[in-house]
Scaffold this motif. Structure first.
Motif, PDB file in Angstrom:
ATOM      1  N   ILE B 124      34.140  28.229  33.615  1.00  0.00           N
ATOM      2  CA  ILE B 124      33.456  29.527  33.562  1.00  0.00           C
ATOM      3  C   ILE B 124      31.960  29.265  33.660  1.00  0.00           C
ATOM      4  CG2 ILE B 124      33.109  31.659  32.240  1.00  0.00           C
ATOM      5  CD1 ILE B 124      35.991  31.369  32.697  1.00  0.00           C
ATOM      6  N   PRO B 125      31.339  29.511  34.812  1.00  0.00           N
ATOM      7  CA  PRO B 125      29.924  29.157  34.968  1.00  0.00           C
ATOM      8  C   PRO B 125      28.971  30.104  34.246  1.00  0.00           C
ATOM      9  CG  PRO B 125      30.719  30.222  36.952  1.00  0.00           C
ATOM     10  CD  PRO B 125      31.914  30.056  36.046  1.00  0.00           C
ATOM     11  N   GLU B 126      29.431  31.318  33.951  1.00  0.00           N
ATOM     12  CA  GLU B 126      28.528  32.335  33.413  1.00  0.00           C
ATOM     13  C   GLU B 126      28.439  32.224  31.887  1.00  0.00           C
ATOM     14  OE1 GLU B 126      26.318  34.831  34.693  1.00  0.00           O
ATOM     15  OE2 GLU B 126      25.978  34.401  32.578  1.00  0.00           O
ATOM     16  N   PRO B 127      27.290  31.789  31.354  1.00  0.00           N
ATOM     17  CA  PRO B 127      27.193  31.624  29.893  1.00  0.00           C
ATOM     18  C   PRO B 127      27.334  32.942  29.140  1.00  0.00           C
ATOM     19  CG  PRO B 127      25.034  31.398  30.923  1.00  0.00           C
ATOM     20  CD  PRO B 127      26.035  31.450  32.031  1.00  0.00           C
ATOM     21  N   LEU B 128      27.024  34.050  29.821  1.00  0.00           N
ATOM     22  CA  LEU B 128      27.066  35.358  29.149  1.00  0.00           C
ATOM     23  C   LEU B 128      28.417  36.050  29.302  1.00  0.00           C
ATOM     24  CD1 LEU B 128      23.622  36.535  30.577  1.00  0.00           C
ATOM     25  CD2 LEU B 128      24.037  35.719  28.242  1.00  0.00           C
ATOM     26  N   ARG B 129      29.380  35.399  29.993  1.00  0.00           N
ATOM     27  CA  ARG B 129      30.609  36.099  30.357  1.00  0.00           C
ATOM     28  C   ARG B 129      31.409  36.608  29.163  1.00  0.00           C
ATOM     29  NH1 ARG B 129      30.254  38.229  33.563  1.00  0.00           N
ATOM     30  NH2 ARG B 129      30.344  36.999  35.462  1.00  0.00           N
ATOM     31  N   PHE B 130      31.473  35.827  28.075  1.00  0.00           N
ATOM     32  CA  PHE B 130      32.268  36.263  26.923  1.00  0.00           C
ATOM     33  C   PHE B 130      31.520  37.293  26.089  1.00  0.00           C
ATOM     34  CE2 PHE B 130      34.230  32.163  27.976  1.00  0.00           C
ATOM     35  CZ  PHE B 130      35.524  32.614  28.178  1.00  0.00           C
ATOM     36  N   LEU B 131      30.259  37.497  26.401  1.00  0.00           N
ATOM     37  CA  LEU B 131      29.479  38.517  25.705  1.00  0.00           C
ATOM     38  C   LEU B 131      29.415  39.789  26.528  1.00  0.00           C
ATOM     39  CD1 LEU B 131      26.530  36.141  24.749  1.00  0.00           C
ATOM     40  CD2 LEU B 131      28.504  36.750  23.342  1.00  0.00           C
ATOM     41  N   GLU B 132      29.476  39.658  27.836  1.00  0.00           N
ATOM     42  CA  GLU B 132      29.387  40.800  28.758  1.00  0.00           C
ATOM     43  C   GLU B 132      30.304  40.505  29.947  1.00  0.00           C
ATOM     44  OE1 GLU B 132      28.005  44.005  29.146  1.00  0.00           O
ATOM     45  OE2 GLU B 132      29.434  43.645  30.768  1.00  0.00           O
ATOM     46  N   PRO B 133      31.452  41.179  29.999  1.00  0.00           N
ATOM     47  CA  PRO B 133      32.424  40.841  31.038  1.00  0.00           C
ATOM     48  C   PRO B 133      32.042  41.266  32.464  1.00  0.00           C
ATOM     49  CG  PRO B 133      33.249  42.605  29.636  1.00  0.00           C
ATOM     50  CD  PRO B 133      31.973  42.137  29.024  1.00  0.00           C
ATOM     51  N   ARG B 134      31.105  42.219  32.617  1.00  0.00           N
ATOM     52  CA  ARG B 134      30.819  42.728  33.967  1.00  0.00           C
ATOM     53  C   ARG B 134      29.822  41.836  34.702  1.00  0.00           C
ATOM     54  NH1 ARG B 134      29.108  48.556  31.982  1.00  0.00           N
ATOM     55  NH2 ARG B 134      28.334  47.160  30.349  1.00  0.00           N
ATOM     56  N   GLU B 135      30.214  41.361  35.875  1.00  0.00           N
ATOM     57  CA  GLU B 135      29.339  40.509  36.680  1.00  0.00           C
ATOM     58  C   GLU B 135      28.048  41.237  37.053  1.00  0.00           C
ATOM     59  OE1 GLU B 135      29.179  37.476  37.580  1.00  0.00           O
ATOM     60  OE2 GLU B 135      27.849  37.486  39.318  1.00  0.00           O
ATOM     61  N   THR B 136      28.150  42.555  37.366  1.00  0.00           N
ATOM     62  CA  THR B 136      26.942  43.303  37.739  1.00  0.00           C
ATOM     63  C   THR B 136      25.918  43.273  36.599  1.00  0.00           C
ATOM     64  OG1 THR B 136      28.125  45.277  37.019  1.00  0.00           O
ATOM     65  CG2 THR B 136      27.971  44.919  39.396  1.00  0.00           C
ATOM     66  N   GLU B 137      26.425  43.338  35.364  1.00  0.00           N
ATOM     67  CA  GLU B 137      25.519  43.355  34.206  1.00  0.00           C
ATOM     68  C   GLU B 137      24.935  41.975  33.930  1.00  0.00           C
ATOM     69  OE1 GLU B 137      24.457  46.124  32.424  1.00  0.00           O
ATOM     70  OE2 GLU B 137      25.353  46.962  34.229  1.00  0.00           O
ATOM     71  N   THR B 138      25.775  40.924  33.962  1.00  0.00           N
ATOM     72  CA  THR B 138      25.241  39.599  33.665  1.00  0.00           C
ATOM     73  C   THR B 138      24.226  39.193  34.731  1.00  0.00           C
ATOM     74  OG1 THR B 138      27.129  38.587  34.787  1.00  0.00           O
ATOM     75  CG2 THR B 138      27.244  38.777  32.394  1.00  0.00           C
ATOM     76  N   MET B 180      21.913  28.623  31.080  1.00  0.00           N
ATOM     77  CA  MET B 180      22.975  28.000  31.871  1.00  0.00           C
ATOM     78  C   MET B 180      24.070  27.482  30.951  1.00  0.00           C
ATOM     79  SD  MET B 180      22.484  24.631  34.280  1.00  0.00           S
ATOM     80  CE  MET B 180      23.028  23.377  33.120  1.00  0.00           C
ATOM     81  N   ASP B 181      25.299  27.568  31.437  1.00  0.00           N
ATOM     82  CA  ASP B 181      26.429  26.956  30.759  1.00  0.00           C
ATOM     83  C   ASP B 181      26.541  25.524  31.283  1.00  0.00           C
ATOM     84  OD1 ASP B 181      28.887  26.033  29.953  1.00  0.00           O
ATOM     85  OD2 ASP B 181      29.895  27.950  30.230  1.00  0.00           O
ATOM     86  N   PRO B 182      26.383  24.523  30.409  1.00  0.00           N
ATOM     87  CA  PRO B 182      26.424  23.142  30.913  1.00  0.00           C
ATOM     88  C   PRO B 182      27.847  22.665  31.164  1.00  0.00           C
ATOM     89  CG  PRO B 182      26.072  23.132  28.558  1.00  0.00           C
ATOM     90  CD  PRO B 182      26.176  24.573  28.958  1.00  0.00           C
ATOM     91  N   SER B 183      28.803  23.592  31.315  1.00  0.00           N
ATOM     92  CA  SER B 183      30.237  23.326  31.373  1.00  0.00           C
ATOM     93  C   SER B 183      30.665  22.871  29.980  1.00  0.00           C
ATOM     94  CB  SER B 183      30.605  22.304  32.461  1.00  0.00           C
ATOM     95  OG  SER B 183      30.485  20.980  31.993  1.00  0.00           O
ATOM     96  N   PRO B 184      31.959  22.831  29.692  1.00  0.00           N
ATOM     97  CA  PRO B 184      32.345  22.593  28.280  1.00  0.00           C
ATOM     98  C   PRO B 184      32.142  21.150  27.829  1.00  0.00           C
ATOM     99  CG  PRO B 184      34.090  23.715  29.513  1.00  0.00           C
ATOM    100  CD  PRO B 184      33.126  23.173  30.511  1.00  0.00           C
ATOM    101  N   ILE B 185      30.966  20.600  28.032  1.00  0.00           N
ATOM    102  CA  ILE B 185      30.672  19.290  27.441  1.00  0.00           C
ATOM    103  C   ILE B 185      30.428  19.502  25.951  1.00  0.00           C
ATOM    104  CG2 ILE B 185      29.690  18.314  29.556  1.00  0.00           C
ATOM    105  CD1 ILE B 185      26.914  18.859  28.425  1.00  0.00           C
ATOM    106  N   PRO B 186      30.728  18.506  25.100  1.00  0.00           N
ATOM    107  CA  PRO B 186      30.402  18.654  23.679  1.00  0.00           C
ATOM    108  C   PRO B 186      28.896  18.755  23.524  1.00  0.00           C
ATOM    109  CG  PRO B 186      31.023  16.387  24.183  1.00  0.00           C
ATOM    110  CD  PRO B 186      31.301  17.178  25.412  1.00  0.00           C
TER     111      PRO B 186
END
Lengths: 191, 286
Positions: B124-138, B180-186
């Motif tokens: 999931i590349p979008e760091p805000l996706r779980f906070l705001e599901p709409r792509e137009t908004e993020t 940015m979401d650095p991908s699920p690295i620890p």
């Protein structure tokens, strides 16, 4: 120009040659100020080897190319069209523009992207007489401390960088040498 | 004609990916949309990383693939074999000898160099996706640099757990502009995001490519009174004794016995080859 020169001068082995060419292009874009050699094509004059190779690496029917000034010749148009299929466009609609700094003209006529899609901006390929790691001081992403690059017009490029995250991105070509300046780089004329 | 094109993808696809990579490098942390292709592996198995690697590889490269730090897991082995077959590149398990490293969810322990490229597989590349599901908004939030919601999420961590409990995919701000979401690295790996190598991120299902050039400022989001902490299990590795590497916890039996081992298998192997020993290295049970 005869058909022979139009059809020749492309990549001998496109997948391999383009892979090496792209690696050079990616390296210079990721490290502003670094100069790499890039070759593999023999474009018609006055297009440089570096600019011609870059065009064949990145352009295809999906990209509009603007040939500025003295590059807008039958020979270059036919060569580019044969090898890439890229449509020729005016400056304001171009994804890629190639020419000398003078011929490319004022930067404000090129696409700079939109706030929501800053990637939809033009990439300018600037043909230079000289390309050296000297002159304006560069700082920013990709640069450890400071890098230096001979830039054609510092105030115009500073104005472009001030648009960040919008703005154009630049490749500089000289014979078979390639350097780049992304919009993210801060430029100090003092050197 | 029974051979694949070099590195599997056709040339037009590679050009499209290459253009996206260049724009990604020019705007660090910004997610560039790209026309992700179907790959001969399912989404979620690294199709984004594979496409970025395919567009980046040259015949001179030596490829290393890791999955959670390990070279010998199914995902890593299959992707390595895929490029051995379609690109004919050399492969290695040794971090120092690799020029291109494709990774799922880890940054190698060894310091990467100027001559290396790190390619991340991103779910999931979008760091805000779980906070705001709409792509137009993020997309609008990124354009306006409106990242307050992310700080609210980290604040809620503190109010519920007493600390920022986000432990992986920890959000970072790149070059002072894009979150940015650095991908699920620890989050242990977050400080390593400022490195000498080029970092490319590919999300196949979500059709996004983004990048972090070398020496780019990458700041993990935090608060003055709750600063970012790169945490790991508070143990040394039971095989090589390393105290500074990220560890996996392995359950040993039904009686609750467990061991901690380096998640980076190459790092652990090379340390053991140098004679380092951990708590369980002499027992012969491993």
């Amino acid at each position: 120009m005869n058909a022979q020169t139009q059809f020749s001068g492309g990549f001998k082995n496109a997948p391999i040659d383009a892979a090496y060419a792209f690696r050079a292009a990616m390296t210079v874009m990721a490290r502003p100020g670094v100069i790499r050699l890039i070759s593999g094509t023999q474009p018609p004059a006055p297009l440089s080897v570096a600019a011609g190779t870059l065009l064949l690496t990145l352009c295809d029917p999906d990209t509009r190319v603007h040939l500025a000034g003295g590059l807008n010749t039958d020979a270059v148009r036919q060569w580019l069209t044969f090898h890439t299929g890229a449509p020729i466009a005016v400056a304001s609609e171009a994804d890629f523009a190639v020419g000398t700094w003078q011929a490319l003209g004022t930067l404000t006529q090129y696409r700079i992207g939109t706030p929501e899609y800053p990637d939809r901006s033009a990439t300018l390929i600037v043909e230079c007489d000289d390309l050296q790691q000297a002159g304006a001081a560069l700082t920013g992403p990709g640069i450890k401390d400071t890098a230096h690059l001979s830039l054609p017009d510092v105030p115009a490029l500073q104005a472009n960088a001030a648009l960040y995250p919008l703005g154009c991105d630049f490749f500089f070509t000289c014979d078979d040498r390639l350097a780049a300046l992304p919009r993210s780089t801060l430029i100090n004329a003092e050197g | 004609m029974n051979e694949y094109n070099f590195a599997y993808l056709d040339e037009q696809t590679k050009r499209m990916i290459r253009r996206a990579i260049l724009k990604g490098l020019a705007v660090p942390g910004y997610q560039v949309p790209f026309a992700s292709r179907e790959m001969p592996m399912p989404y979620g198995w690294g199709t984004g990383g594979v496409q970025v690697s395919a567009a980046t590889l040259t015949p001179d490269d030596t490829l290393k693939v890791i999955d959670q730090g390990a070279d010998d897991t199914t995902n890593a082995v299959s992707i390595r074999k895929f490029f051995e077959n379609t690109a004919g590149v050399e492969t290695t398990e040794e971090t120092e000898n690799a020029t291109v490293i494709q990774t799922r969810h880890r940054i190698p322990e060894a310091k990467l160099t100027e001559d290396q490229i790190l390619v991340y597989q991103v779910p999931i590349p979008e760091p805000l996706r779980f906070l705001e599901p709409r792509e137009t908004e993020t997309r609008k939030m990124h354009s306006l640099e409106e990242y307050g919601l992310m700080h609210v999420k980290l604040y809620e961590d503190i109010s519920q757990h007493g600390a920022i409990s986000t432990s992986y995919a920890y959000p970072v701000k790149v070059s002072g502009r894009y979150v940015m979401d650095p991908s699920p690295i620890p989050k242990f790996d977050n400080p390593k995001l400022e490195m000498d190598a080029i970092q490319l991120f590919g999300a196949g299902r979500e059709q996004r490519i983004y990048a972090v050039p070398p020496h780019t400022q990458v700041v993990s989001l935090d608060f003055e009174d709750y600063p970012f902490e790169a945490t790991k299990a508070d143990h040394p590795c039971d095989l090589c004794g390393a105290e500074d590497s990220y560890l996996d916890e392995v359950i040993m039996d039904d009686a609750g016995n467990r061991m901690f081992v380096c998640s980076d298998t190459d790092f652990c192997r090379s340390r053991r080859a140098q004679g380092h020993e951990g708590r369980l290295s002499k027992e012969g049970a491993i």
